[in-house]
Design a protein around this motif. Structure first.
Motif, PDB file in Angstrom:
ATOM      1  N   ASP A 112       0.829  -1.210   0.000  1.00 50.79           N
ATOM      2  CA  ASP A 112       0.000   0.000   0.000  1.00 50.79           C
ATOM      3  C   ASP A 112       0.862   1.258   0.000  1.00 50.79           C
ATOM      4  OD1 ASP A 112      -2.254  -1.615   0.045  1.00 50.79           O
ATOM      5  OD2 ASP A 112      -2.562  -1.399   2.218  1.00 50.79           O
ATOM      6  N   VAL A 113       1.917   1.260   0.800  1.00 50.86           N
ATOM      7  CA  VAL A 113       2.822   2.416   0.867  1.00 50.86           C
ATOM      8  C   VAL A 113       3.507   2.619  -0.482  1.00 50.86           C
ATOM      9  CG1 VAL A 113       4.966   3.289   1.894  1.00 50.86           C
ATOM     10  CG2 VAL A 113       3.200   2.296   3.354  1.00 50.86           C
ATOM     11  N   ALA A 114       3.991   1.532  -1.076  1.00 48.80           N
ATOM     12  CA  ALA A 114       4.662   1.634  -2.371  1.00 48.80           C
ATOM     13  C   ALA A 114       3.733   2.204  -3.434  1.00 48.80           C
ATOM     14  CB  ALA A 114       5.189   0.261  -2.798  1.00 48.80           C
ATOM     15  N   SER A 115       2.495   1.754  -3.415  1.00 54.42           N
ATOM     16  CA  SER A 115       1.509   2.256  -4.377  1.00 54.42           C
ATOM     17  C   SER A 115       1.279   3.754  -4.184  1.00 54.42           C
ATOM     18  CB  SER A 115       0.201   1.489  -4.211  1.00 54.42           C
ATOM     19  OG  SER A 115      -0.779   1.987  -5.067  1.00 54.42           O
ATOM     20  N   TYR A 116       1.164   4.170  -2.939  1.00 50.85           N
ATOM     21  CA  TYR A 116       0.953   5.585  -2.625  1.00 50.85           C
ATOM     22  C   TYR A 116       2.142   6.431  -3.095  1.00 50.85           C
ATOM     23  CZ  TYR A 116       0.401   9.826   0.134  1.00 50.85           C
ATOM     24  OH  TYR A 116       0.291  11.133   0.520  1.00 50.85           O
ATOM     25  N   VAL A 117       3.342   5.969  -2.808  1.00 45.79           N
ATOM     26  CA  VAL A 117       4.544   6.723  -3.184  1.00 45.79           C
ATOM     27  C   VAL A 117       4.648   6.825  -4.700  1.00 45.79           C
ATOM     28  CG1 VAL A 117       7.074   6.677  -3.150  1.00 45.79           C
ATOM     29  CG2 VAL A 117       5.777   6.210  -1.058  1.00 45.79           C
ATOM     30  N   ARG A 118       4.350   5.742  -5.400  1.00 44.12           N
ATOM     31  CA  ARG A 118       4.411   5.773  -6.864  1.00 44.12           C
ATOM     32  C   ARG A 118       3.446   6.794  -7.449  1.00 44.12           C
ATOM     33  NH1 ARG A 118       4.621  -0.228  -6.565  1.00 44.12           N
ATOM     34  NH2 ARG A 118       6.822  -0.714  -6.624  1.00 44.12           N
ATOM     35  N   ARG A 119       2.271   6.910  -6.846  1.00 45.34           N
ATOM     36  CA  ARG A 119       1.290   7.884  -7.344  1.00 45.34           C
ATOM     37  C   ARG A 119       1.764   9.317  -7.124  1.00 45.34           C
ATOM     38  NH1 ARG A 119      -2.366   4.421  -4.712  1.00 45.34           N
ATOM     39  NH2 ARG A 119      -2.610   5.956  -3.051  1.00 45.34           N
ATOM     40  N   MET A 120       2.639   9.522  -6.165  1.00 47.62           N
ATOM     41  CA  MET A 120       3.127  10.863  -5.866  1.00 47.62           C
ATOM     42  C   MET A 120       4.219  11.325  -6.835  1.00 47.62           C
ATOM     43  SD  MET A 120       3.263  10.853  -1.727  1.00 47.62           S
ATOM     44  CE  MET A 120       3.737  12.573  -1.668  1.00 47.62           C
ATOM     45  N   ASN A 121       4.760  10.426  -7.651  1.00 44.77           N
ATOM     46  CA  ASN A 121       5.850  10.754  -8.547  1.00 44.77           C
ATOM     47  C   ASN A 121       5.344  10.785  -9.989  1.00 44.77           C
ATOM     48  OD1 ASN A 121       8.131  10.876 -10.116  1.00 44.77           O
ATOM     49  ND2 ASN A 121       9.314   9.490  -8.827  1.00 44.77           N
ATOM     50  N   PRO A 122       4.987  11.961 -10.495  1.00 46.72           N
ATOM     51  CA  PRO A 122       4.422  12.042 -11.847  1.00 46.72           C
ATOM     52  C   PRO A 122       5.403  11.640 -12.941  1.00 46.72           C
ATOM     53  CG  PRO A 122       4.768  14.244 -10.946  1.00 46.72           C
ATOM     54  CD  PRO A 122       5.061  13.264  -9.855  1.00 46.72           C
ATOM     55  N   VAL A 123       6.698  11.826 -12.743  1.00 47.63           N
ATOM     56  CA  VAL A 123       7.683  11.438 -13.748  1.00 47.63           C
ATOM     57  C   VAL A 123       7.698   9.918 -13.892  1.00 47.63           C
ATOM     58  CG1 VAL A 123      10.138  11.425 -14.343  1.00 47.63           C
ATOM     59  CG2 VAL A 123       9.091  13.490 -13.393  1.00 47.63           C
ATOM     60  N   ALA A 124       7.685   9.208 -12.769  1.00 47.41           N
ATOM     61  CA  ALA A 124       7.676   7.743 -12.815  1.00 47.41           C
ATOM     62  C   ALA A 124       6.384   7.242 -13.449  1.00 47.41           C
ATOM     63  CB  ALA A 124       7.841   7.165 -11.410  1.00 47.41           C
ATOM     64  N   ALA A 125       5.278   7.895 -13.142  1.00 51.13           N
ATOM     65  CA  ALA A 125       3.991   7.502 -13.734  1.00 51.13           C
ATOM     66  C   ALA A 125       4.031   7.686 -15.247  1.00 51.13           C
ATOM     67  CB  ALA A 125       2.849   8.307 -13.124  1.00 51.13           C
ATOM     68  N   ALA A 126       4.599   8.782 -15.709  1.00 52.40           N
ATOM     69  CA  ALA A 126       4.695   9.032 -17.152  1.00 52.40           C
ATOM     70  C   ALA A 126       5.604   7.993 -17.815  1.00 52.40           C
ATOM     71  CB  ALA A 126       5.224  10.438 -17.406  1.00 52.40           C
ATOM     72  N   THR A 127       6.670   7.624 -17.136  1.00 52.91           N
ATOM     73  CA  THR A 127       7.584   6.613 -17.663  1.00 52.91           C
ATOM     74  C   THR A 127       6.885   5.269 -17.779  1.00 52.91           C
ATOM     75  OG1 THR A 127       9.492   7.750 -16.715  1.00 52.91           O
ATOM     76  CG2 THR A 127       9.793   5.434 -17.289  1.00 52.91           C
ATOM     77  N   ARG A 128       6.120   4.881 -16.745  1.00 48.67           N
ATOM     78  CA  ARG A 128       5.375   3.621 -16.785  1.00 48.67           C
ATOM     79  C   ARG A 128       4.353   3.633 -17.922  1.00 48.67           C
ATOM     80  NH1 ARG A 128       5.662   4.320 -11.351  1.00 48.67           N
ATOM     81  NH2 ARG A 128       3.555   5.136 -11.179  1.00 48.67           N
ATOM     82  N   GLU A 129       3.674   4.755 -18.096  1.00 46.37           N
ATOM     83  CA  GLU A 129       2.698   4.864 -19.191  1.00 46.37           C
ATOM     84  C   GLU A 129       3.362   4.684 -20.548  1.00 46.37           C
ATOM     85  OE1 GLU A 129       0.006   8.176 -19.294  1.00 46.37           O
ATOM     86  OE2 GLU A 129      -0.257   8.089 -17.117  1.00 46.37           O
ATOM     87  N   GLU A 130       4.528   5.273 -20.711  1.00 49.37           N
ATOM     88  CA  GLU A 130       5.246   5.156 -21.976  1.00 49.37           C
ATOM     89  C   GLU A 130       5.667   3.713 -22.233  1.00 49.37           C
ATOM     90  OE1 GLU A 130       6.815   6.073 -25.595  1.00 49.37           O
ATOM     91  OE2 GLU A 130       5.545   7.301 -24.316  1.00 49.37           O
ATOM     92  N   VAL A 131       6.158   3.043 -21.213  1.00 50.45           N
ATOM     93  CA  VAL A 131       6.552   1.635 -21.362  1.00 50.45           C
ATOM     94  C   VAL A 131       5.338   0.790 -21.729  1.00 50.45           C
ATOM     95  CG1 VAL A 131       7.371  -0.400 -20.095  1.00 50.45           C
ATOM     96  CG2 VAL A 131       8.569   1.781 -19.866  1.00 50.45           C
ATOM     97  N   LEU A 132       4.217   1.029 -21.073  1.00 46.81           N
ATOM     98  CA  LEU A 132       2.996   0.286 -21.400  1.00 46.81           C
ATOM     99  C   LEU A 132       2.563   0.536 -22.837  1.00 46.81           C
ATOM    100  CD1 LEU A 132       0.897   0.659 -18.136  1.00 46.81           C
ATOM    101  CD2 LEU A 132       1.898  -1.433 -19.052  1.00 46.81           C
ATOM    102  N   ARG A 133       2.638   1.781 -23.258  1.00 45.61           N
ATOM    103  CA  ARG A 133       2.252   2.126 -24.630  1.00 45.61           C
ATOM    104  C   ARG A 133       3.170   1.419 -25.637  1.00 45.61           C
ATOM    105  NH1 ARG A 133       0.692   6.788 -23.359  1.00 45.61           N
ATOM    106  NH2 ARG A 133       2.705   7.773 -23.163  1.00 45.61           N
TER     107      ARG A 133
END
Length: 67
Positions: free
Chosen positions: A18-39
């Motif tokens: 749960d903590v890891a999920s919360y921290v990941r949501r707080m980092n928009p750069v990491a979220a954008a990187t994950r989205e790009e990899v998924l795409r």
């Protein structure tokens, strides 16, 4: 910082997820990187490979309550 790390050491595996999920949501750069990899990887596996992969993921996400 040290007190936060100590608090983390006292959490259960479920709480750490749960903590890891919360921290990941707080980092928009990491979220954008994950989205790009998924795409970039969308459609890479065929259906049979996808089923095998999802089954492996399902098993890896089970929390071992004995730990």
């Amino acid at each position: 910082m040290e007190s936060i790390v100590q608090d983390l050491r006292e959490l259960s595996p479920k709480q750490l997820v749960d903590v890891a999920s919360y921290v990941r949501r707080m980092n928009p750069v990491a979220a954008a990187t994950r989205e790009e990899v998924l795409r970039e990887t969308h459609g890479y596996l065929d259906e049979q490979e996808g089923v095998v992969f999802e089954n492996a993921l399902a098993g890896s996400r089970r929390v071992n309550s004995d730990a």
